[in-house]
Scaffold this active site. Structure first.
Site, PDB file in Angstrom:
ATOM      1  N   LYS A 193      -8.631  -8.319  32.101  1.00  0.00           N
ATOM      2  CA  LYS A 193      -9.818  -7.158  32.520  1.00  0.00           C
ATOM      3  C   LYS A 193     -11.126  -7.177  31.481  1.00  0.00           C
ATOM      4  O   LYS A 193     -12.129  -7.350  32.049  1.00  0.00           O
ATOM      5  CB  LYS A 193      -9.215  -5.827  32.543  1.00  0.00           C
ATOM      6  CG  LYS A 193     -10.482  -4.871  32.749  1.00  0.00           C
ATOM      7  CD  LYS A 193      -9.960  -3.450  32.753  1.00  0.00           C
ATOM      8  CE  LYS A 193      -9.515  -2.761  31.223  1.00  0.00           C
ATOM      9  NZ  LYS A 193     -10.660  -2.302  30.431  1.00  0.00           N
ATOM     10  N   ASN A 194     -10.691  -7.264  30.252  1.00  0.00           N
ATOM     11  CA  ASN A 194     -11.988  -7.021  29.184  1.00  0.00           C
ATOM     12  C   ASN A 194     -12.789  -8.296  29.115  1.00  0.00           C
ATOM     13  O   ASN A 194     -13.833  -8.329  29.101  1.00  0.00           O
ATOM     14  CB  ASN A 194     -11.548  -6.531  27.877  1.00  0.00           C
ATOM     15  CG  ASN A 194     -10.824  -5.184  27.825  1.00  0.00           C
ATOM     16  OD1 ASN A 194     -11.330  -4.515  28.775  1.00  0.00           O
ATOM     17  ND2 ASN A 194     -10.222  -4.858  26.727  1.00  0.00           N
ATOM     18  N   CYS A 207     -12.659   4.860  28.817  1.00  0.00           N
ATOM     19  CA  CYS A 207     -11.612   5.603  28.383  1.00  0.00           C
ATOM     20  C   CYS A 207     -12.220   6.510  27.298  1.00  0.00           C
ATOM     21  O   CYS A 207     -13.009   6.083  26.417  1.00  0.00           O
ATOM     22  CB  CYS A 207     -10.299   4.839  27.612  1.00  0.00           C
ATOM     23  SG  CYS A 207      -9.440   3.816  28.973  1.00  0.00           S
ATOM     24  N   ARG A 227     -17.494   7.036  20.741  1.00  0.00           N
ATOM     25  CA  ARG A 227     -17.887   5.431  20.884  1.00  0.00           C
ATOM     26  C   ARG A 227     -19.171   5.080  20.751  1.00  0.00           C
ATOM     27  O   ARG A 227     -19.657   4.881  22.017  1.00  0.00           O
ATOM     28  CB  ARG A 227     -17.013   5.103  22.266  1.00  0.00           C
ATOM     29  CG  ARG A 227     -15.487   5.276  22.566  1.00  0.00           C
ATOM     30  CD  ARG A 227     -14.878   4.932  23.728  1.00  0.00           C
ATOM     31  NE  ARG A 227     -14.847   3.609  23.757  1.00  0.00           N
ATOM     32  CZ  ARG A 227     -14.032   2.867  24.530  1.00  0.00           C
ATOM     33  NH1 ARG A 227     -13.464   3.354  25.510  1.00  0.00           N
ATOM     34  NH2 ARG A 227     -13.851   1.361  24.536  1.00  0.00           N
ATOM     35  N   ASP A 254      -5.110  -1.130  21.790  1.00  0.00           N
ATOM     36  CA  ASP A 254      -4.667  -1.029  23.138  1.00  0.00           C
ATOM     37  C   ASP A 254      -3.325  -0.959  23.749  1.00  0.00           C
ATOM     38  O   ASP A 254      -2.801  -0.925  24.734  1.00  0.00           O
ATOM     39  CB  ASP A 254      -5.422  -2.090  24.002  1.00  0.00           C
ATOM     40  CG  ASP A 254      -6.796  -1.552  24.211  1.00  0.00           C
ATOM     41  OD1 ASP A 254      -7.415  -0.441  23.715  1.00  0.00           O
ATOM     42  OD2 ASP A 254      -7.710  -2.389  24.729  1.00  0.00           O
ATOM     43  N   ARG A 262      -7.429   1.313  36.726  1.00  0.00           N
ATOM     44  CA  ARG A 262      -8.605   0.656  36.100  1.00  0.00           C
ATOM     45  C   ARG A 262      -8.386  -0.831  35.747  1.00  0.00           C
ATOM     46  O   ARG A 262      -8.880  -1.599  35.366  1.00  0.00           O
ATOM     47  CB  ARG A 262      -9.185   1.543  35.034  1.00  0.00           C
ATOM     48  CG  ARG A 262      -9.865   3.057  35.720  1.00  0.00           C
ATOM     49  CD  ARG A 262     -10.306   3.711  34.356  1.00  0.00           C
ATOM     50  NE  ARG A 262     -10.997   2.629  33.749  1.00  0.00           N
ATOM     51  CZ  ARG A 262     -11.359   2.929  32.428  1.00  0.00           C
ATOM     52  NH1 ARG A 262     -10.958   4.119  31.787  1.00  0.00           N
ATOM     53  NH2 ARG A 262     -12.183   2.280  31.756  1.00  0.00           N
TER      54      ARG A 262
HETATM   55  C1  UD1 Z   1     -13.308  -2.920  23.402  1.00  0.00           C
HETATM   56  C2  UD1 Z   1     -12.103  -2.605  24.381  1.00  0.00           C
HETATM   57  C3  UD1 Z   1     -11.117  -1.483  24.154  1.00  0.00           C
HETATM   58  C4  UD1 Z   1     -10.547  -1.623  22.955  1.00  0.00           C
HETATM   59  C5  UD1 Z   1     -11.505  -1.889  21.799  1.00  0.00           C
HETATM   60  C6  UD1 Z   1     -11.009  -2.391  20.309  1.00  0.00           C
HETATM   61  C7  UD1 Z   1     -13.511  -3.360  26.429  1.00  0.00           C
HETATM   62  C8  UD1 Z   1     -14.219  -3.180  27.567  1.00  0.00           C
HETATM   63  N1  UD1 Z   1     -12.913  -2.436  25.740  1.00  0.00           N
HETATM   64  O1  UD1 Z   1     -13.789  -1.631  23.130  1.00  0.00           O
HETATM   65  O2  UD1 Z   1     -10.291  -1.356  25.379  1.00  0.00           O
HETATM   66  O3  UD1 Z   1      -9.806  -0.467  22.628  1.00  0.00           O
HETATM   67  O4  UD1 Z   1     -12.554  -3.061  22.316  1.00  0.00           O
HETATM   68  O5  UD1 Z   1     -10.188  -3.415  20.622  1.00  0.00           O
HETATM   69  O6  UD1 Z   1     -13.482  -4.610  26.063  1.00  0.00           O
HETATM   70  N2  UD1 Z   1     -18.183   1.134  16.847  1.00  0.00           N
HETATM   71  C9  UD1 Z   1     -19.157   1.531  16.061  1.00  0.00           C
HETATM   72  N3  UD1 Z   1     -20.327   1.143  16.511  1.00  0.00           N
HETATM   73  C10 UD1 Z   1     -20.595   0.254  17.507  1.00  0.00           C
HETATM   74  C11 UD1 Z   1     -19.349  -0.071  18.363  1.00  0.00           C
HETATM   75  C12 UD1 Z   1     -18.247   0.272  17.977  1.00  0.00           C
HETATM   76  O7  UD1 Z   1     -19.048   2.254  15.015  1.00  0.00           O
HETATM   77  O8  UD1 Z   1     -21.652  -0.019  18.099  1.00  0.00           O
HETATM   78  C13 UD1 Z   1     -16.742   1.260  16.227  1.00  0.00           C
HETATM   79  C14 UD1 Z   1     -15.725   2.233  17.293  1.00  0.00           C
HETATM   80  O9  UD1 Z   1     -16.376   3.656  17.203  1.00  0.00           O
HETATM   81  C15 UD1 Z   1     -14.565   2.043  16.950  1.00  0.00           C
HETATM   82  C16 UD1 Z   1     -14.715   0.435  16.590  1.00  0.00           C
HETATM   83  O10 UD1 Z   1     -15.956   0.187  16.056  1.00  0.00           O
HETATM   84  O11 UD1 Z   1     -14.182   2.440  16.082  1.00  0.00           O
HETATM   85  C17 UD1 Z   1     -14.164  -0.810  17.285  1.00  0.00           C
HETATM   86  O12 UD1 Z   1     -14.975  -0.451  18.667  1.00  0.00           O
HETATM   87  P1  UD1 Z   1     -15.218  -1.746  19.527  1.00  0.00           P
HETATM   88  O13 UD1 Z   1     -14.602  -2.745  19.153  1.00  0.00           O
HETATM   89  O14 UD1 Z   1     -16.637  -1.798  19.935  1.00  0.00           O
HETATM   90  O15 UD1 Z   1     -14.680  -1.423  20.841  1.00  0.00           O
HETATM   91  P2  UD1 Z   1     -15.289  -1.433  22.394  1.00  0.00           P
HETATM   92  O16 UD1 Z   1     -15.968  -2.911  22.617  1.00  0.00           O
HETATM   93  O17 UD1 Z   1     -15.832  -0.476  22.961  1.00  0.00           O
END
Ligand code: UD1
Length: 462
Positions: free
Chosen positions: A63-64, A158, A163, A349, A441
Site C-alpha cells: 500500500k505505502n 492514521c 505528524r 507498523d 484502508r
Molecule cells: C510512513 C508510513 C506509516 C509509517 C511511517 C514510519 C506511509 C503512507 N505511511 O509515514 O505507515 O508508520 O512511515 O515507518 O507510507 N517527522 C517529522 N517531520 C516530518 C516528517 C516526519 O518530524 O516532516 C517525524 C514524525 O513525527 C515521526 C517520524 O518523523 O516521528 C517518522 O515519520 P515518517 O517516516 O515521515 O512517517 P510517514 O512518512 O508519515
C-alpha cells in the site's frame, strides 16, 4: 561542495481560519492530523477465537509503495502501466484524487492500472478526500515537479500523534520553492527547481519520498542525506528509474537524484509485496499455534520480524519468495523486548500486532515505540480483553500469559485494528471489532484471506 543547505524558515503569521484567527508559529511543525473517516464506519468484524490458522496466504502489493508510485506517476510525460496495485480503500481514494486532477486511469485487470497523466490540468488537490489519507502528500512533490507549483490539503491518515511535514517543506524550500499554509492548504511554488544538498533532521519516510519525487525534474543533482531506507522508498526510486529518472542510492541513507527534464515513461512496473501485511500473517501463525506459509513476499524485508519471532520461540523457514512460520501445540511463546526503529529496525507498523503476540508470551515483555509519540491508544482495548499492559509515553510493559476474552473493541487505526483482529483470534469467545473501515484502508480481502486460513471471522454490515 556544501554538506547541508541553509533553509529559509517559514514565516510566523496570523492565519484566518473561518471566523477566528490562529497564531501559527511554525505551521508545519505541530499539526495533528485528522483521523480517517472514509468507508463504512458502521461495519464490524465478528471473530470467534480459538482456531488454529494454517495454510498458504498470498501477500498483496505494498500500500505505502503504491501511494508513492501513483503520485510519482503524476509527473510523467507519458503513459505507464503499474501492476500489483492493492485493492484497498486508501489506494482507491488515491486513484480518485489522481482522476480529479485530470489523469486517465483504467484498471486493466486485477491489480493492474493503465495511467495516462498527460491530461492533468490542475496543480490543486483540495478535495476533502485528499485529507482522508496520508499518502496524498506525495502529490505535492509530483505536482511541484510537473507544474512548478502545487496546492494540497494538509493530509490525514492514521491518528497516532503529531505528524508534522516540516522536513518535506524543508526539502522543497531547499530546491527553491516558496512554501506557505493558508486555511489548511499547503502551497508550494518555484520559478525553477534547482538540485541541492538536503540533510534531513529526522529520518522520515514521507519526506524522503516527497523530496525524491520533487527533485526528479529539478536542474542539477539533489542529494538527500539521512534519508529513510524503507523498502517502499527503493520501490518508488525503481519505478522512477524505470520511467526515465536518474535516482541512485535508494535503500541507503544518501540518495542522489540527477534531474531529467523529460520523463518519457511508456514502461510497466510491478509494485513490491506489502511488508506489513506479510508480517501480520506471520505473527498470526505464531499467535494461534498455527502453520502458515506467507507467499509473495521478500524475505529480506521480513528479517527484523523473523529474528524476533525466532527469539520468541516460533519456527521461521524462509524460501525464495515465501516464509513459513509455525508454533507447535505443545510449544510456548517466550517474552521479548521490542524497539521500533526506521528500517532496517523493527517496523512501527507491526508494533500493535507484536504487542498482542507478547500478551500470549508468559512473563514480562517490553515494547518501546521510537517512531510515533502516541501509538499505544489500542492498549485500553486489549486491557478490556484481559491483557495486563502498562503503557506510558513510549514504553509498554506487558505481563503476558493472562487469557484473553472476547469483547467489543475499536479499530483505533489501521494497524491497531489488525491487532484487535489478532487478539480476537487468540481470545476465548466472541470479539466484535468496530470501525473496521480503518482496517480496510490497508488490508486487501482481509476476511477472505483469514477465512481461507481457518479463522472464524465474518464481516457484519449495519
Ligand atoms: C510512513 C508510513 C506509516 C509509517 C511511517 C514510519 C506511509 C503512507 N505511511 O509515514 O505507515 O508508520 O512511515 O515507518 O507510507 N517527522 C517529522 N517531520 C516530518 C516528517 C516526519 O518530524 O516532516 C517525524 C514524525 O513525527 C515521526 C517520524 O518523523 O516521528 C517518522 O515519520 P515518517 O517516516 O515521515 O512517517 P510517514 O512518512 O508519515
Amino acid at each position: 561542495m556544501k554538506t547541508s543547505t541553509a533553509i529559509k524558515s517559514v514565516q510566523v503569521t496570523d492565519k484566518k481560519i473561518g471566523e477566528g484567527v490562529l497564531k501559527v508559529h511554525h505551521p508545519f511543525m505541530s499539526l495533528t492530523d485528522l483521523s480517517d473517516e472514509g468507508g463504512n464506519s458502521m461495519a464490524s468484524y465478528i471473530v470467534r477465537g480459538g482456531n488454529r490458522l494454517a495454510g498458504d496466504v498470498t501477500v498483496s502489493g505494498s500500500k505505502n509503495a503504491a501511494l508513492g508510485i501513483l503520485s510519482a506517476a503524476m509527473l510523467l510525460d507519458g503513459a505507464c502501466k503499474i501492476e500489483n496495485v492493492p485493492d484497498v480503500a486508501d489506494i482507491n481514494v488515491m486513484i480518485e484524487i489522481c482522476k480529479d486532477l485530470g489523469a486517465k486511469i483504467k484498471r486493466d485487470n486485477e491489480g493492474t492500472l493503465l495511467i495516462d497523466p498527460t491530461s492533468i490540468n490542475t496543480h490543486e488537490a483540495i478535495e476533502d478526500k485528499v485529507r482522508s489519507i496520508r499518502g496524498s502528500y506525495y502529490l505535492l512533490g509530483a505536482l511541484l515537479a510537473r507544474f512548478g507549483k502545487a496546492s494540497l490539503y494538509m493530509p490525514g491518515g492514521c491518528n497516532f500523534g503529531t505528524r508534522p511535514v516540516d522536513q518535506h517543506m524543508k526539502g522543497f524550500e531547499a530546491l527553491g520553492a516558496e512554501v506557505s499554509l493558508e486555511h489548511g492548504i499547503i502551497h508550494v511554488e518555484a520559478d525553477k527547481l534547482l538540485g541541492e544538498h538536503i540533510f534531513l533532521d529526522v529520518v522520515s519516510v514521507g519526506a524522503t519520498i516527497n523530496i525524491m519525487i520533487a527533485a526528479v525534474k529539478a536542474e542539477g543533482t539533489t542529494v538527500i542525506e539521512n534519508a529513510a531506507r524503507e523498502p517502499h522508498i527503493v520501490d518508488v526510486a525503481n519505478f522512477l528509474n524505470t520511467m526515465g529518472a536518474n535516482v541512485r542510492g535508494a535503500g541507503t541513507d544518501v540518495i542522489r537524484i540527477t534531474g531529467t527534464p523529460v520523463m518519457p515513461a511508456g514502461s510497466s512496473y510491478s509494485i513490491i509485496p506489502d511488508q506489513i501485511e506479510a508480517g501480520t500473517y506471520m505473527m498470526m501463525a505464531a499467535l494461534t499455534h498455527g502453520d502458515i506459509t506467507v507467499r509473495n513476499l521478500i524475505p529480506k524485508h521480513m528479517e527484523p520480524l523473523s529474528a524476533k519471532l525466532e527469539e520468541m520461540g516460533a519456527h521461521v523457514e524462509s524460501g525464495d519468495d515465501s516464509i513459513r512460520v509455525w508454533l507447535d501445540e505443545n510449544e510456548h511463546l517466550k517474552p521479548a523486548s521490542f524497539k521500533t526503529m526506521p528500517y532496517p529496525g523493527f517496523p512501527t507498523d507491526l508494533q500493535p500486532q507484536a504487542t498482542v503476540l507478547l500478551c500470549l508470551a508468559e512473563g514480562s515483555s517490553k515494547m518501546m515505540e521510537n517512531v510515533w509519540d502516541n501509538r499505544f491508544q489500542y492498549v485500553d482495548d486489549l486491557k478490556m480483553m484481559g491483557a495486563d499492559i502498562m503503557a506510558s509515553g513510549k514504553l509498554a510493559v506487558i505481563q503476558g500469559g493472562n487469557p484473553l476474552t472476547g469483547a467489543k473493541v475499536t479499530a483505533r487505526d489501521l494497524r491497531a485494528g489488525a491487532a484487535m483482529v489478532m487478539a480476537g483470534l487468540a481470545a476465548e469467545g466472541v470479539t466484535e471489532i468496530v470501525e473496521i473501515n480503518k482496517i480496510e484502508r490497508g488490508y486487501e480481502r482481509f476476511v477472505n484471506k483469514l477465512q481461507s486460513l481457518g479463522a472464524d471471522i465474518s464481516r457484519l454490515d449495519r
